[in-house]
Write a protein that holds these residues in place. Structure first.
Motif, PDB file in Angstrom:
ATOM      1  N   GLY A 155       0.853  -1.174   0.000  1.00 16.72           N
ATOM      2  CA  GLY A 155       0.000   0.000   0.000  1.00 16.72           C
ATOM      3  C   GLY A 155       0.894   1.231   0.000  1.00 16.72           C
ATOM      4  O   GLY A 155       1.898   1.276   0.712  1.00 16.72           O
ATOM      5  N   THR A 156       0.575   2.235  -0.837  1.00 19.38           N
ATOM      6  CA  THR A 156       1.426   3.425  -0.931  1.00 19.38           C
ATOM      7  C   THR A 156       0.569   4.684  -0.871  1.00 19.38           C
ATOM      8  O   THR A 156      -0.598   4.673  -1.276  1.00 19.38           O
ATOM      9  CB  THR A 156       2.237   3.431  -2.243  1.00 19.38           C
TER      10      THR A 156
ATOM     11  N   ASN B 192     -10.040  -2.525  -5.453  1.00 18.75           N
ATOM     12  CA  ASN B 192      -9.950  -1.123  -5.880  1.00 18.75           C
ATOM     13  C   ASN B 192     -11.293  -0.500  -6.252  1.00 18.75           C
ATOM     14  O   ASN B 192     -11.693   0.513  -5.684  1.00 18.75           O
ATOM     15  CB  ASN B 192      -8.967  -0.985  -7.046  1.00 18.75           C
ATOM     16  N   ALA B 193     -11.980  -1.103  -7.230  1.00 13.84           N
ATOM     17  CA  ALA B 193     -13.258  -0.523  -7.655  1.00 13.84           C
ATOM     18  C   ALA B 193     -14.322  -0.606  -6.548  1.00 13.84           C
ATOM     19  O   ALA B 193     -15.004   0.392  -6.280  1.00 13.84           O
ATOM     20  CB  ALA B 193     -13.735  -1.191  -8.945  1.00 13.84           C
ATOM     21  N   PRO B 194     -14.480  -1.762  -5.874  1.00 12.52           N
ATOM     22  CA  PRO B 194     -15.471  -1.793  -4.784  1.00 12.52           C
ATOM     23  C   PRO B 194     -15.211  -0.752  -3.690  1.00 12.52           C
ATOM     24  O   PRO B 194     -16.158  -0.134  -3.189  1.00 12.52           O
ATOM     25  CB  PRO B 194     -15.343  -3.222  -4.237  1.00 12.52           C
ATOM     26  N   ALA B 195     -13.940  -0.526  -3.325  1.00 14.23           N
ATOM     27  CA  ALA B 195     -13.643   0.492  -2.305  1.00 14.23           C
ATOM     28  C   ALA B 195     -14.051   1.879  -2.790  1.00 14.23           C
ATOM     29  O   ALA B 195     -14.549   2.701  -2.014  1.00 14.23           O
ATOM     30  CB  ALA B 195     -12.154   0.479  -1.955  1.00 14.23           C
ATOM     31  N   SER B 196     -13.852   2.138  -4.088  1.00 16.34           N
ATOM     32  CA  SER B 196     -14.239   3.440  -4.660  1.00 16.34           C
ATOM     33  C   SER B 196     -15.750   3.610  -4.623  1.00 16.34           C
ATOM     34  O   SER B 196     -16.254   4.712  -4.377  1.00 16.34           O
ATOM     35  CB  SER B 196     -13.758   3.527  -6.114  1.00 16.34           C
ATOM     36  N   LEU B 197     -16.475   2.512  -4.882  1.00 14.62           N
ATOM     37  CA  LEU B 197     -17.947   2.583  -4.950  1.00 14.62           C
ATOM     38  C   LEU B 197     -18.585   2.560  -3.566  1.00 14.62           C
ATOM     39  O   LEU B 197     -19.541   3.289  -3.291  1.00 14.62           O
ATOM     40  CB  LEU B 197     -18.476   1.419  -5.798  1.00 14.62           C
TER      41      LEU B 197
ATOM     42  N   LYS C 251     -12.564   1.540   3.351  1.00 13.77           N
ATOM     43  CA  LYS C 251     -11.251   0.906   3.326  1.00 13.77           C
ATOM     44  C   LYS C 251     -11.436  -0.605   3.228  1.00 13.77           C
ATOM     45  O   LYS C 251     -12.495  -1.145   3.583  1.00 13.77           O
ATOM     46  CB  LYS C 251     -10.464   1.282   4.577  1.00 13.77           C
ATOM     47  N   SER C 252     -10.406  -1.301   2.762  1.00 13.07           N
ATOM     48  CA  SER C 252     -10.493  -2.736   2.457  1.00 13.07           C
ATOM     49  C   SER C 252     -11.028  -3.543   3.642  1.00 13.07           C
ATOM     50  O   SER C 252     -11.884  -4.419   3.484  1.00 13.07           O
ATOM     51  CB  SER C 252      -9.129  -3.267   2.047  1.00 13.07           C
TER      52      SER C 252
ATOM     53  N   TYR D  25      -7.160   3.338   1.788  1.00 19.23           N
ATOM     54  CA  TYR D  25      -8.020   3.371   0.622  1.00 19.23           C
ATOM     55  C   TYR D  25      -7.141   2.953  -0.555  1.00 19.23           C
ATOM     56  O   TYR D  25      -6.108   3.585  -0.795  1.00 19.23           O
ATOM     57  CB  TYR D  25      -8.556   4.787   0.373  1.00 19.23           C
ATOM     58  N   PRO D  26      -7.512   1.905  -1.293  1.00 18.98           N
ATOM     59  CA  PRO D  26      -6.699   1.524  -2.449  1.00 18.98           C
ATOM     60  C   PRO D  26      -6.538   2.692  -3.424  1.00 18.98           C
ATOM     61  O   PRO D  26      -7.317   3.659  -3.384  1.00 18.98           O
ATOM     62  CB  PRO D  26      -7.509   0.384  -3.084  1.00 18.98           C
ATOM     63  N   SER D  27      -5.544   2.601  -4.300  1.00 19.38           N
ATOM     64  CA  SER D  27      -5.189   3.735  -5.162  1.00 19.38           C
ATOM     65  C   SER D  27      -6.374   4.239  -5.981  1.00 19.38           C
ATOM     66  O   SER D  27      -6.550   5.443  -6.154  1.00 19.38           O
ATOM     67  CB  SER D  27      -4.030   3.361  -6.085  1.00 19.38           C
ATOM     68  N   MET D  28      -7.212   3.334  -6.468  1.00 19.03           N
ATOM     69  CA  MET D  28      -8.354   3.780  -7.277  1.00 19.03           C
ATOM     70  C   MET D  28      -9.343   4.579  -6.426  1.00 19.03           C
ATOM     71  O   MET D  28      -9.906   5.577  -6.891  1.00 19.03           O
ATOM     72  CB  MET D  28      -9.061   2.597  -7.928  1.00 19.03           C
TER      73      MET D  28
END
Length: 329
Positions: free
Chosen positions: A136-137, A206-211, A215-216, A268-271
């Motif tokens: 994670g970055t 990535n996409a589910p976290a955005s929607l 956080k994961s 939060y993933p990059s997306m």
């Protein structure tokens, strides 16, 4: 001499992931030039070095970087690593041409499917390495980057598109330098199984976290979130298996569940950062969107991936008119 063994590396795209990956290389003794148009970040690193935080409580000062806003005058490199967004890779390759010589090896450690093909179109498969880092970055403003903790298992995986002397030399050098810099790394003869593992986890989170705007950890702990992620993983594994890389959905899901309490679950993933914080184009086309394309190629149905990909695309198309809590009365 020892100096002769040091290879010159350029990091094309030095945002969150590029900066973190470069810090590990620099700590391992690499001669590295960061290339990024983000002027304040490049200027601060050139002047003061990088503040490098390994979550949650290790802070290092890493200096000795060279920096540039573009690759025009940095000289020919031995290794050029691409860490731009996948959406800008073709443009990045064009701008990197001044630092690519007849023996330069190009490396993709970017998210998603098919990036290595774009590099091979320029220099041939015998001068391309590809893979990924499962870290994670986060870029916390100019001159400060953060990494999830380096676990004991291998975090950086890459290998050659085609076996060659140049690929072997560059790959072994990166393997040693990353390990010396503190991140467990392996150079594989066939990296595809490792790459698919990363692609599956990126597509799942990535996409589910955005929607869901979660956080994961919270997605995985919610029964509905879990079931959506599980369905995405099943489709991705079916596509990977059809493409010649057998993947087990139960193993992939266990990997995510095991990782959710180890730091990566608190990001939060990059997306999600792209969608929620920066409102910019995402890498959906090389992740869930690519799964859909590969699924069509191999006759594998991918309804979950198709829906999340289309939802992300619709959000991207409408940032200016989308709901913004800050602007609502």
């Amino acid at each position: 001499s020892l100096e002769a063994d040091i290879m010159k590396i350029a990091m094309i795209g030095s945002g969150a992931a590029g900066s973190v990956f470069a810090c590990y290389l620099r700590r391992g003794g690499a001669d590295i030039t960061l290339v990024d148009p983000y002027k304040e970040h490049m200027d601060k690193v050139a002047k003061e070095g990088m503040t490098f935080v390994i979550y949650p409580d290790q802070t290092y000062h890493v200096d000795g970087f060279k920096t540039a806003y573009n690759a025009d005058d940095i000289g020919v490199m031995d290794i050029v690593i691409f860490m731009t967004k996948t959406t800008t890779l073709e443009a990045a390759i064009k701008t990197a041409m001044p630092c690519i010589g007849p023996e330069t090896v190009l490396v993709s450690l970017m998210n998603g499917l098919g990036n290595e093909d774009k590099l091979a179109a320029v220099v041939g498969e015998e001068r391309v390495l590809f893979g990924s880092g499962s870290l994670g970055t986060f870029l916390d403003g100019p001159g400060k980057c953060m990494s999830s903790p380096g676990a004991r298992d291998i975090q950086m995986n890459f290998g050659p598109m085609k076996q060659s002397e140049l690929n072997e030399r560059a790959g072994k050098y990166l393997e040693k330098t990353y390990n010396d810099g503190g991140v467990p790394t392996k150079y594989w003869d066939d990296v595809r199984p490792k790459l698919w593992t990363k692609i599956v986890s990126n597509c799942a989170l990535n996409a589910p976290a955005s929607l869901m705007r979660l956080k994961s950890r919270y997605m995985l702990e919610d029964p509905v979130g879990y079931s959506i992620i599980d369905s995405i993983i099943r489709e991705c594994c079916a596509v990977a298996t059809a493409s010649g890389v057998p993947m087990d959905p139960a193993v992939c899901m266990k990997g995510l569940m095991d990782g959710k309490d180890k730091g990566i679950g608190d990001y939060y993933p990059s997306m999600a950062q792209d969608v929620l914080m920066h409102r910019r184009q995402t890498e959906i086309g090389t992740l869930n969107g690519a799964i859909v394309d590969y699924g069509k190629r191999y006759g594998v149905p991918t309804p979950y991936n198709e829906v999340v990909a289309k939802l992300i695309m619709a959000i991207e198309n409408n940032y200016e008119v989308g709901y913004d809590a800050d602007k609502q009365s």
